[in-house]
Design a protein around this motif. Structure first.
Motif, PDB file in Angstrom:
ATOM      1  N   UNK A   1      49.014  95.584 -47.208  1.00 41.29           N
ATOM      2  CA  UNK A   1      48.232  96.629 -47.584  1.00 41.29           C
ATOM      3  C   UNK A   1      46.877  96.527 -46.250  1.00 41.29           C
ATOM      4  N   UNK A   2      47.164  96.553 -45.428  1.00 44.99           N
ATOM      5  CA  UNK A   2      46.605  97.011 -44.061  1.00 44.99           C
ATOM      6  C   UNK A   2      47.477  97.556 -42.969  1.00 44.99           C
TER       7      UNK A   2
ATOM      8  N   UNK B   1      46.510 100.721 -41.649  1.00 42.93           N
ATOM      9  CA  UNK B   1      46.983 101.715 -40.329  1.00 42.93           C
ATOM     10  C   UNK B   1      47.597 102.523 -39.922  1.00 42.93           C
ATOM     11  N   UNK B   2      49.574 102.745 -40.406  1.00 44.64           N
ATOM     12  CA  UNK B   2      50.018 103.520 -40.689  1.00 44.64           C
ATOM     13  C   UNK B   2      49.479 105.142 -40.628  1.00 44.64           C
TER      14      UNK B   2
ATOM     15  N   UNK C   1      48.896 108.268 -38.652  1.00 47.95           N
ATOM     16  CA  UNK C   1      49.220 110.071 -38.565  1.00 47.95           C
ATOM     17  C   UNK C   1      47.898 110.861 -39.251  1.00 47.95           C
ATOM     18  N   UNK C   2      47.147 110.493 -39.386  1.00 51.79           N
ATOM     19  CA  UNK C   2      45.992 111.690 -39.374  1.00 51.79           C
ATOM     20  C   UNK C   2      45.236 111.538 -38.044  1.00 51.79           C
ATOM     21  N   UNK C   3      44.971 110.762 -37.194  1.00 53.14           N
ATOM     22  CA  UNK C   3      45.299 110.684 -36.169  1.00 53.14           C
ATOM     23  C   UNK C   3      45.846 111.658 -34.822  1.00 53.14           C
TER      24      UNK C   3
ATOM     25  N   UNK D   1      44.619  98.719 -32.137  1.00 50.56           N
ATOM     26  CA  UNK D   1      45.026  98.711 -31.993  1.00 50.56           C
ATOM     27  C   UNK D   1      44.387  96.939 -30.565  1.00 50.56           C
ATOM     28  N   UNK D   2      43.105  97.223 -30.933  1.00 50.40           N
ATOM     29  CA  UNK D   2      41.720  96.427 -29.659  1.00 50.40           C
ATOM     30  C   UNK D   2      41.874  95.747 -30.693  1.00 50.40           C
TER      31      UNK D   2
END
Length: 94
Positions: free
Chosen positions: A66-67, A71-72, A76-78, A91-92
């Motif tokens: 789920x996490x 994240x994916x 994608x939105x980013x 990523x941190x």
């Protein structure tokens, strides 16, 4: 048998994480991590984490899936927004 607890500052855990996690693994004890004197997290033996998983009726593998899906989607939105900032929350590992 009584469970042993230790309390340690997060800064000490960062420095001595290998030794402290080995203590948890071998002793079955629990390590409370503090920041500015307040408990912020705990390190517990894996068998206790597995018991929590059973109690909550949700597997750690499912939670991780789920996490990773979240994240994916976030990545994608980013990417669509053109955000190229290097400071990436996920990523941190925060």
């Amino acid at each position: 048998m009584k469970t042993e607890y230790r309390i340690t500052p997060l800064s000490t855990f960062r420095r001595d994480s290998g030794r402290l996690t080995e203590w948890v693994r071998h002793s079955g004890g629990r390590l409370w991590l503090t920041k500015h004197g307040k408990a912020v997290a705990a390190v517990i033996p894996m068998f206790q984490c597995e018991r929590l998983e059973t109690w909550e009726s949700v597997s750690l593998a499912e939670k991780r899936r789920q996490m990773e899906e979240g994240y994916a989607r976030w990545k994608a939105v980013k990417a669509l927004s053109g955000d190229t900032a290097e400071r990436d929350f996920w990523d941190r590992g925060i």
